[in-house]
Design a protein around this motif. Structure first.
Motif, short mmCIF file in Angstrom:
data_model
loop_
_atom_site.label_atom_id
_atom_site.label_comp_id
_atom_site.label_asym_id
_atom_site.label_seq_id
_atom_site.Cartn_x
_atom_site.Cartn_y
_atom_site.Cartn_z
N UNK A 174 47.16 81.04 -26.60
CA UNK A 174 48.34 80.19 -26.74
C UNK A 174 48.28 78.98 -25.81
N UNK A 175 48.57 77.82 -26.40
CA UNK A 175 48.80 76.60 -25.63
C UNK A 175 50.22 76.16 -25.97
N UNK A 176 51.14 76.47 -25.06
CA UNK A 176 52.56 76.30 -25.35
C UNK A 176 53.21 75.36 -24.35
N UNK A 183 60.98 81.48 -25.78
CA UNK A 183 61.43 81.62 -27.17
C UNK A 183 60.59 82.65 -27.93
N UNK A 184 59.33 82.80 -27.56
CA UNK A 184 58.43 83.69 -28.30
C UNK A 184 58.23 85.04 -27.62
N UNK A 185 58.99 85.32 -26.59
CA UNK A 185 58.78 86.56 -25.81
C UNK A 185 58.84 87.81 -26.68
N UNK A 186 59.78 87.87 -27.61
CA UNK A 186 59.87 89.08 -28.46
C UNK A 186 58.69 89.18 -29.41
N UNK A 187 58.15 88.04 -29.83
CA UNK A 187 56.96 88.04 -30.67
C UNK A 187 55.78 88.61 -29.89
N UNK A 188 55.61 88.16 -28.64
CA UNK A 188 54.52 88.66 -27.81
C UNK A 188 54.57 90.19 -27.69
N UNK A 189 55.76 90.72 -27.56
CA UNK A 189 55.90 92.17 -27.35
C UNK A 189 55.45 92.97 -28.57
N UNK A 190 55.39 92.32 -29.74
CA UNK A 190 55.02 93.03 -30.97
C UNK A 190 53.56 92.86 -31.35
N UNK A 191 52.84 91.97 -30.70
CA UNK A 191 51.47 91.67 -31.13
C UNK A 191 50.53 92.83 -30.82
#
Length: 316
Positions: A174-176, A183-191
């Motif tokens: 990721x380059x954010x 904003x993407x913290x919940x997405x990270x937790x699911x990867x």
């Protein structure tokens, strides 16, 4: 009188020897300021884990509002390797190539066993293409989302692609920018894959390590889910060279917390900077002397960690 002339000739010879030594130690590299070699001697098998190759003469660029660096093909990158002493490399497909990974794969092939790659893909990629890229040395996919105007992928693509590449043991890089990590913290937790954050994970300044995004990345590291690239000092400092003090605070925090989860990258040819503001790559490499003063820790960051993350062969 003869004795005086002898000493004068000796002095002139000494000066000439010093100048010759300096010239032989200089290495001008496109897209890099300065010519001196770094003070830090790179250990054997040291890896530059973040660079881009632009070779429009052989692989045309995609239309983009982002201006691509020039003189940034593999022959020029080899000059940087010679200057700073790294021998392994991880080539990351830049935004100017969109999802065309041919320049990256070609560079891997030319560099051989000491190279790996990170591709940019869309969910439409076929299983056959994933298998081919894996065989060609690709070990991850990247989402560069910080600049929406030049982004060629979207946040909605993260989870579908992560599931597709998980079986290959690839990571998602990721380059954010700004608040995107939060904003993407919940997405990270699911990867279902390992994550790699570019450029010190770029916490917004002046908050730096006090910003919630830094805590999120630290939490992922503590769970064994994430890695961070010690790169992009200039994008994490308003004060700038030579010490890039704000970046130093962020880097030292990561080094203190989890040196086993860090790799180093040059970010050559520094596509976010115009030609008048390219950094001194020797100076950037030498920042490791301040960020990780312990030699064993630097060896881990430059050699052992890249072996673990990218699958380089470990020397006997």
């Amino acid at each position: 009188m003869m004795e005086r002339r002898y000493f004068m000739r000796a002095a002139v010879a000494a000066v000439a020897t010093t100048v010759a030594a300096r010239e032989s130690n200089a290495q001008e590299v496109p897209n890099s300021a300065g010519t001196s070699r770094p003070k830090l001697q790179a250990p054997a098998h040291a890896c530059d884990c973040h660079l881009h190759i632009y070779d429009p003469a052989r692989f045309p660029l995609a239309p983009s509002p982002r201006v691509a660096p020039t003189r940034a093909a593999l022959p020029q990158y080899r000059m940087l390797q010679k200057r700073i002493g790294t021998t392994r490399a991880v080539i990351v497909t830049p935004r100017n190539y969109a999802t065309d990974n041919r320049a990256t794969v070609d560079a891997i092939a030319q560099l051989g066993a000491g190279a790996r790659g990170v591709a940019v893909l869309h969910p439409t990629v076929t299983d056959a293409e994933l298998k081919r890229l894996d065989a060609e040395g690709v070990r991850g996919i990247r989402f560069s989302l910080g600049d929406p105007a030049s982004a060629v992928v979207t946040p909605a693509m993260i989870e579908p692609l992560a599931k597709r590449v998980a079986g290959f043991g690839w990571h998602v890089q990721f380059n954010l920018g700004k608040e995107q990590i939060v904003e993407l913290a919940t997405v990270f937790s699911r990867l279902p894959v390992q994550m790699v954050f570019d450029h010190l994970a770029s916490p917004p300044l002046p908050a730096g390590i006090g910003h919630p995004s830094h805590g999120i990345v630290r939490g992922l590291i503590d769970k064994g889910r994430a890695w961070v690239k010690l790169s992009g000092a200039y994008s994490n400092s308003r004060i700038g060279p030579p010490s890039y003090p704000e970046a130093a605070v962020i880097a030292r925090d990561f080094v203190k917390a989890a040196p086993e989860r860090l790799v180093w990258g040059s970010d050559w040819p520094h596509p976010s900077l115009d030609d008048a503001h390219k950094p001194d790559d020797a100076l950037l490499f030498d920042l490791l002397l301040q960020w990780a003063p312990d030699e064993a820790t630097r060896h881990r960051i430059l050699v052992r960690n890249p072996e673990a993350l990218y699958g380089f062969a470990r020397p006997a």
